[in-house]
Design a protein around this motif. Structure first.
Motif, PDB file in Angstrom:
ATOM      1  N   THR A 175      30.458  45.388 -18.361  1.00  0.00           N
ATOM      2  CA  THR A 175      30.799  44.332 -19.300  1.00  0.00           C
ATOM      3  C   THR A 175      30.518  42.996 -18.637  1.00  0.00           C
ATOM      4  OG1 THR A 175      33.079  44.263 -18.529  1.00  0.00           O
ATOM      5  CG2 THR A 175      32.625  45.686 -20.404  1.00  0.00           C
ATOM      6  N   PHE A 176      30.429  41.967 -19.459  1.00  0.00           N
ATOM      7  CA  PHE A 176      30.196  40.638 -18.910  1.00  0.00           C
ATOM      8  C   PHE A 176      31.034  39.642 -19.667  1.00  0.00           C
ATOM      9  CE2 PHE A 176      26.706  42.083 -21.559  1.00  0.00           C
ATOM     10  CZ  PHE A 176      26.664  41.161 -22.572  1.00  0.00           C
ATOM     11  N   THR A 177      31.240  38.504 -19.067  1.00  0.00           N
ATOM     12  CA  THR A 177      32.094  37.474 -19.650  1.00  0.00           C
ATOM     13  C   THR A 177      31.329  36.705 -20.724  1.00  0.00           C
ATOM     14  OG1 THR A 177      31.393  35.784 -18.083  1.00  0.00           O
ATOM     15  CG2 THR A 177      33.268  37.185 -17.428  1.00  0.00           C
ATOM     16  N   VAL A 178      32.062  35.900 -21.471  1.00  0.00           N
ATOM     17  CA  VAL A 178      31.441  35.052 -22.492  1.00  0.00           C
ATOM     18  C   VAL A 178      30.460  34.092 -21.824  1.00  0.00           C
ATOM     19  CG1 VAL A 178      31.892  33.271 -24.225  1.00  0.00           C
ATOM     20  CG2 VAL A 178      33.385  35.268 -24.069  1.00  0.00           C
TER      21      VAL A 178
END
Length: 118
Positions: free
Chosen positions: A38-41
């Motif tokens: 997953t990755f951040t905004v």
């Protein structure tokens, strides 16, 4: 009819018991879900900015048009909202023109009075 039944038991010392027997109930719990990448905004927008010109302008999916449509649905912006905005912009333009006309009339009256007085 009596049969002899031999029972036996294994006895562990406390230290050996804790090292030998698993008491965590691991068989009763499901295995943990795999961790997805997953990755951040912030990382998303960094990636979006780096791919901006590679994204097709139009298309049903994976396009700027698709992103606009999805984001508009999410924030509640619809074509009707756009029409309402246009009506309000037209009204603002009309009111500005009316204000300009009124200011002209005031200036003309002031000039007329000054010429009559002078």
């Amino acid at each position: 009819m009596s049969e002899k039944l031999n029972l036996s038991r294994n006895v562990f010392e406390k230290r050996k018991y804790q090292n030998t027997i698993d008491t965590s109930f691991s068989e009763l719990t499901p295995p943990p879900l795999p961790v997805e990448d997953t990755f951040t905004v912030e990382e998303f927008f960094d990636l979006y900015n780096s791919l901006f010109y590679d994204i097709p302008v139009e298309g049903d999916i994976n396009s700027h048009q698709f992103l606009i449509q999805k984001s508009s649905e999410y924030v509640g912006f619809t074509p009707e909202t756009s029409d309402e905005i246009q009506v309000l912009l037209d009204e603002i333009t009309s009111l500005r023109q009316s204000l300009i006309d009124t200011e002209r009339q005031v200036i003309e009256l002031q000039l007329s009075q000054s010429l009559n007085n002078g």
